[in-house]
Design a protein around this motif. Structure first.
Motif, PDB file in Angstrom:
ATOM      1  N   ASN A 211       0.823  -1.216   0.000  1.00  0.00           N
ATOM      2  CA  ASN A 211       0.000   0.000   0.000  1.00  0.00           C
ATOM      3  C   ASN A 211       0.854   1.263   0.000  1.00  0.00           C
ATOM      4  OD1 ASN A 211      -2.368  -1.500   0.009  1.00  0.00           O
ATOM      5  ND2 ASN A 211      -2.519  -1.480   2.240  1.00  0.00           N
ATOM      6  N   ASN A 212       1.895   1.280   0.817  1.00  0.00           N
ATOM      7  CA  ASN A 212       2.733   2.479   0.912  1.00  0.00           C
ATOM      8  C   ASN A 212       3.520   2.723  -0.367  1.00  0.00           C
ATOM      9  OD1 ASN A 212       1.894   3.196   3.494  1.00  0.00           O
ATOM     10  ND2 ASN A 212       3.399   1.880   4.454  1.00  0.00           N
ATOM     11  N   LEU A 213       4.032   1.668  -0.990  1.00  0.00           N
ATOM     12  CA  LEU A 213       4.785   1.842  -2.231  1.00  0.00           C
ATOM     13  C   LEU A 213       3.871   2.378  -3.342  1.00  0.00           C
ATOM     14  CD1 LEU A 213       7.388   1.654  -3.818  1.00  0.00           C
ATOM     15  CD2 LEU A 213       6.949  -0.789  -4.161  1.00  0.00           C
ATOM     16  N   LYS A 214       2.670   1.799  -3.451  1.00  0.00           N
ATOM     17  CA  LYS A 214       1.716   2.285  -4.457  1.00  0.00           C
ATOM     18  C   LYS A 214       1.365   3.757  -4.202  1.00  0.00           C
ATOM     19  CE  LYS A 214      -0.921  -1.462  -4.001  1.00  0.00           C
ATOM     20  NZ  LYS A 214      -2.031  -2.416  -4.091  1.00  0.00           N
ATOM     21  N   MET A 215       1.098   4.099  -2.930  1.00  0.00           N
ATOM     22  CA  MET A 215       0.726   5.469  -2.579  1.00  0.00           C
ATOM     23  C   MET A 215       1.870   6.440  -2.892  1.00  0.00           C
ATOM     24  SD  MET A 215      -0.046   7.140   1.135  1.00  0.00           S
ATOM     25  CE  MET A 215       1.685   6.917   1.510  1.00  0.00           C
ATOM     26  N   LEU A 216       3.106   6.053  -2.547  1.00  0.00           N
ATOM     27  CA  LEU A 216       4.257   6.922  -2.807  1.00  0.00           C
ATOM     28  C   LEU A 216       4.466   7.118  -4.314  1.00  0.00           C
ATOM     29  CD1 LEU A 216       6.634   5.490  -0.088  1.00  0.00           C
ATOM     30  CD2 LEU A 216       5.879   7.877  -0.234  1.00  0.00           C
ATOM     31  N   ARG A 217       4.312   6.044  -5.070  1.00  0.00           N
ATOM     32  CA  ARG A 217       4.455   6.148  -6.524  1.00  0.00           C
ATOM     33  C   ARG A 217       3.410   7.097  -7.108  1.00  0.00           C
ATOM     34  NH1 ARG A 217       3.671   3.202 -10.617  1.00  0.00           N
ATOM     35  NH2 ARG A 217       2.343   1.599  -9.710  1.00  0.00           N
ATOM     36  N   GLN A 218       2.159   6.948  -6.655  1.00  0.00           N
ATOM     37  CA  GLN A 218       1.082   7.796  -7.162  1.00  0.00           C
ATOM     38  C   GLN A 218       1.284   9.253  -6.750  1.00  0.00           C
ATOM     39  OE1 GLN A 218      -2.328   5.757  -5.594  1.00  0.00           O
ATOM     40  NE2 GLN A 218      -2.295   4.179  -7.177  1.00  0.00           N
ATOM     41  N   ARG A 219       1.663   9.474  -5.495  1.00  0.00           N
ATOM     42  CA  ARG A 219       1.857  10.835  -4.984  1.00  0.00           C
ATOM     43  C   ARG A 219       2.937  11.565  -5.785  1.00  0.00           C
ATOM     44  NH1 ARG A 219       3.877  11.012   0.842  1.00  0.00           N
ATOM     45  NH2 ARG A 219       1.877  10.029   1.217  1.00  0.00           N
ATOM     46  N   HIS A 220       4.000  10.854  -6.147  1.00  0.00           N
ATOM     47  CA  HIS A 220       5.113  11.473  -6.870  1.00  0.00           C
ATOM     48  C   HIS A 220       5.003  11.271  -8.384  1.00  0.00           C
ATOM     49  CE1 HIS A 220       7.073  12.520  -3.136  1.00  0.00           C
ATOM     50  NE2 HIS A 220       6.894  11.278  -2.707  1.00  0.00           N
ATOM     51  N   LYS A 221       3.858  10.687  -8.824  1.00  0.00           N
ATOM     52  CA  LYS A 221       3.600  10.461 -10.247  1.00  0.00           C
ATOM     53  C   LYS A 221       4.743   9.691 -10.912  1.00  0.00           C
ATOM     54  CE  LYS A 221       0.589  14.493 -10.821  1.00  0.00           C
ATOM     55  NZ  LYS A 221       0.312  14.885  -9.510  1.00  0.00           N
TER      56      LYS A 221
ATOM     57  N   GLU B 210       4.135  -4.656  -5.000  1.00  0.00           N
ATOM     58  CA  GLU B 210       2.862  -3.925  -4.961  1.00  0.00           C
ATOM     59  C   GLU B 210       1.651  -4.854  -4.975  1.00  0.00           C
ATOM     60  OE1 GLU B 210       2.475  -0.747  -7.764  1.00  0.00           O
ATOM     61  OE2 GLU B 210       4.056   0.436  -6.790  1.00  0.00           O
ATOM     62  N   LYS B 211       1.792  -6.038  -5.549  1.00  0.00           N
ATOM     63  CA  LYS B 211       0.685  -7.001  -5.602  1.00  0.00           C
ATOM     64  C   LYS B 211       0.735  -7.995  -4.441  1.00  0.00           C
ATOM     65  CE  LYS B 211      -0.175  -6.902 -10.540  1.00  0.00           C
ATOM     66  NZ  LYS B 211      -0.369  -7.719 -11.738  1.00  0.00           N
TER      67      LYS B 211
ATOM     68  N   SER C 195       9.036   4.764   5.684  1.00  0.00           N
ATOM     69  CA  SER C 195       7.911   5.237   4.873  1.00  0.00           C
ATOM     70  C   SER C 195       7.250   4.071   4.147  1.00  0.00           C
ATOM     71  CB  SER C 195       8.371   6.259   3.832  1.00  0.00           C
ATOM     72  OG  SER C 195       8.835   7.420   4.457  1.00  0.00           O
ATOM     73  N   LEU C 196       8.021   3.017   3.918  1.00  0.00           N
ATOM     74  CA  LEU C 196       7.484   1.847   3.238  1.00  0.00           C
ATOM     75  C   LEU C 196       6.720   0.922   4.193  1.00  0.00           C
ATOM     76  CD1 LEU C 196      10.566   1.083   0.984  1.00  0.00           C
ATOM     77  CD2 LEU C 196       8.366   2.047   0.260  1.00  0.00           C
ATOM     78  N   ILE C 197       6.912   1.102   5.497  1.00  0.00           N
ATOM     79  CA  ILE C 197       6.267   0.197   6.457  1.00  0.00           C
ATOM     80  C   ILE C 197       5.420   0.942   7.487  1.00  0.00           C
ATOM     81  CG2 ILE C 197       7.953  -1.652   6.204  1.00  0.00           C
ATOM     82  CD1 ILE C 197       9.310  -0.640   8.760  1.00  0.00           C
ATOM     83  N   GLN C 198       5.132   2.222   7.228  1.00  0.00           N
ATOM     84  CA  GLN C 198       4.375   3.001   8.209  1.00  0.00           C
ATOM     85  C   GLN C 198       2.885   2.694   8.147  1.00  0.00           C
ATOM     86  OE1 GLN C 198       5.188   7.076   7.423  1.00  0.00           O
ATOM     87  NE2 GLN C 198       4.077   7.117   5.507  1.00  0.00           N
ATOM     88  N   TYR C 199       2.201   3.058   9.193  1.00  0.00           N
ATOM     89  CA  TYR C 199       0.769   2.847   9.310  1.00  0.00           C
ATOM     90  C   TYR C 199       0.222   3.902  10.253  1.00  0.00           C
ATOM     91  CZ  TYR C 199       2.139   0.795  13.727  1.00  0.00           C
ATOM     92  OH  TYR C 199       2.680   0.611  14.971  1.00  0.00           O
ATOM     93  N   GLU C 200      -1.089   4.042  10.318  1.00  0.00           N
ATOM     94  CA  GLU C 200      -1.706   5.011  11.220  1.00  0.00           C
ATOM     95  C   GLU C 200      -1.497   4.593  12.670  1.00  0.00           C
ATOM     96  OE1 GLU C 200      -3.389   7.972  10.808  1.00  0.00           O
ATOM     97  OE2 GLU C 200      -2.664   7.851   8.742  1.00  0.00           O
TER      98      GLU C 200
END
Length: 184
Positions: free
Chosen positions: A10-20, A41-42, A65-70
């Motif tokens: 989830n974090n890798l996908k989110m970081l990729r999307q955030r930074h396009k 990612e899968k 950042s790759l393993i963080q959570y709320e």
């Protein structure tokens, strides 16, 4: 705590999307193959610590950042509930206790190194500081060709923006408490 593979995915996908960034972009920046990034990612791959460090360094982000959570206001972290990050040979394990947060620029780990373990780290971003305390065993640290021997109860703080490695040259497991500080 959420399953570690799911958090990483989830974090890798989110970081990729955030930074396009495309999969190719991340592969080029990190030196990790596009197919492995896709598998991560899968949730089809359980990445090694080395792979995660390459991705984090390539993206110029804190490792956690790759393993963080709320996180809630108060949290008790029990080691038994943490999925450790391991090397290929399972000679060392990192247990992420507290992940990096934007308003708290540090992360904390418990680390175990079996006899014969060698954990090598490339330079972190400029200004990064690592602080460690040896809980058990005798640790050999090599920081840019300078060798340091630390016994149980000893601590070390160093600029981690240079090559460094952790070695267990003894015959008993080493346990460390590690905090990594990232500058703003």
């Amino acid at each position: 705590m959420e399953h570690i593979q799911g958090m990483i995915s989830n974090n890798l996908k989110m970081l990729r999307q955030r930074h396009k960034l495309s999969l190719d972009d991340v592969a080029s920046m990190s030196g990790v193959s596009k197919s492995l990034i896709r598998q991560i990612e899968k949730e089809e791959s359980n990445p090694t610590i080395t792979t995660l460090w390459k991705i984090a360094n390539g993206l110029k982000i804190p490792f956690s950042s790759l393993i963080q959570y709320e996180m809630p206001d108060t949290e008790i972290v029990r080691k038994v509930n943490i999925s450790p990050l391991k090397d290929d040979k399972d000679l060392y394990r990192l247990y992420p206790s507290f992940a990096y947060e934007d308003h708290k620029p540090f992360e904390m780990y418990m680390v175990e190194l079996d006899p014969g373990a060698l954990m090598e780290s490339g330079p972190h971003r400029s200004g990064t500081i690592e602080c460690m305390t040896v809980v058990s065993g005798t640790l050999t640290m090599i920081i840019e060709n300078h060798r340091h021997t630390l016994q149980k109860g000893d601590s070390i703080k160093f600029n981690a923006d240079r090559v460094h490695s952790y070695m267990n040259e003894g015959d008993e497991e080493i346990q460390l408490s590690m905090t990594i500080y990232y500058p703003s």
